[in-house]
Motif scaffolding. Structure first.
Motif, mmCIF file in Angstrom:
data_model
loop_
_atom_site.group_PDB
_atom_site.id
_atom_site.type_symbol
_atom_site.label_atom_id
_atom_site.label_comp_id
_atom_site.label_asym_id
_atom_site.label_seq_id
_atom_site.Cartn_x
_atom_site.Cartn_y
_atom_site.Cartn_z
ATOM 1 N N GLU A 80 0.843 -1.194 0.000
ATOM 2 C CA GLU A 80 0.000 0.000 0.000
ATOM 3 C C GLU A 80 0.887 1.257 0.000
ATOM 4 O OE1 GLU A 80 -3.354 0.150 2.677
ATOM 5 O OE2 GLU A 80 -3.229 -2.026 2.926
ATOM 6 N N SER A 82 0.424 4.201 -0.935
ATOM 7 C CA SER A 82 -0.229 5.493 -0.660
ATOM 8 C C SER A 82 -0.432 5.733 0.833
ATOM 9 C CB SER A 82 -1.576 5.567 -1.382
ATOM 10 O OG SER A 82 -2.435 4.540 -0.910
ATOM 11 N N ASP A 87 6.702 6.496 2.367
ATOM 12 C CA ASP A 87 7.964 7.065 1.889
ATOM 13 C C ASP A 87 9.085 6.796 2.884
ATOM 14 O OD1 ASP A 87 6.839 8.816 3.795
ATOM 15 O OD2 ASP A 87 7.497 10.622 2.744
ATOM 16 N N PHE A 118 9.027 8.269 -4.360
ATOM 17 C CA PHE A 118 8.332 9.281 -3.566
ATOM 18 C C PHE A 118 8.940 10.650 -3.813
ATOM 19 C CE2 PHE A 118 7.609 5.263 -1.455
ATOM 20 C CZ PHE A 118 6.235 5.299 -1.243
#
Length: 172
Positions: A80, A82, A87, A118
């Motif tokens: 995942e 997001s 990051d 990122f």
């Protein structure tokens, strides 16, 4: 872990906290999987062991080894990406991956490039000094690239008996 790293970044104001947290981590931080890799016959087999059995250590991401035109890379794919803090998790994972490669390959090992999927953090000084290679942000993948010849390198401290014991333990 992502949420914890996100909170750490918010509380400290350090946009590189994930990297800072992991610059001293390597094979030992991966437990049995790290020791299995360290006792593989070659760097390529050690990385293959990491890739095949990483789910024993962590189910939220996976290491990915690729080869292309004389270059190899060790990447880190988060399930995942997001999620807040992904990051920072990636920064730390790339540091651990770099330390793993340095341990398996020996003191002459050098990275060619680091790509991070990122946004660029505010402070890049630790990225530059730790990786010792060009670092690109906003890339397609999180990975450290190196000369593919390192994959054939025998691991000097590998113990085939210990490898067999660890491989059996990890399979179970």
């Amino acid at each position: 872990m992502c949420r914890l790293l996100h909170l750490a970044e918010e509380r400290t104001g350090l946009s590189d906290i994930g990297l800072r947290a992991c610059v001293g981590s390597g094979l030992g931080s991966l437990g049995r999987i790290g020791y299995l890799a360290a006792n593989s016959a070659t760097v390529e087999r050690g990385l293959a062991a990491l890739q095949a059995h990483f789910h024993v250590h962590d189910q939220g991401a996976t290491p990915v080894v690729r080869r292309h035109d004389g270059t190899a890379s060790l990447g880190y794919e988060i399930v995942e990406p997001s999620m807040p803090g992904a990051d920072q998790l990636s920064f730390g994972a790339l540091a651990i991956g770099t330390n793993v490669l340095r341990a398996l390959c020996g003191p002459d090992f050098r990275l060619l490039q680091v790509t991070i999927a990122f946004d660029r953090p505010r402070n890049l000084s630790l990225f530059r000094s730790f990786f010792g290679a060009p670092v690109s942000f906003g890339a397609a993948a999180n990975a450290v690239a190196f000369d593919a010849r390192w994959l054939a390198t025998p691991i000097a401290t590998a113990d085939s008996y210990l490898y067999a014991v660890l491989a059996d333990d990890v399979r179970r």
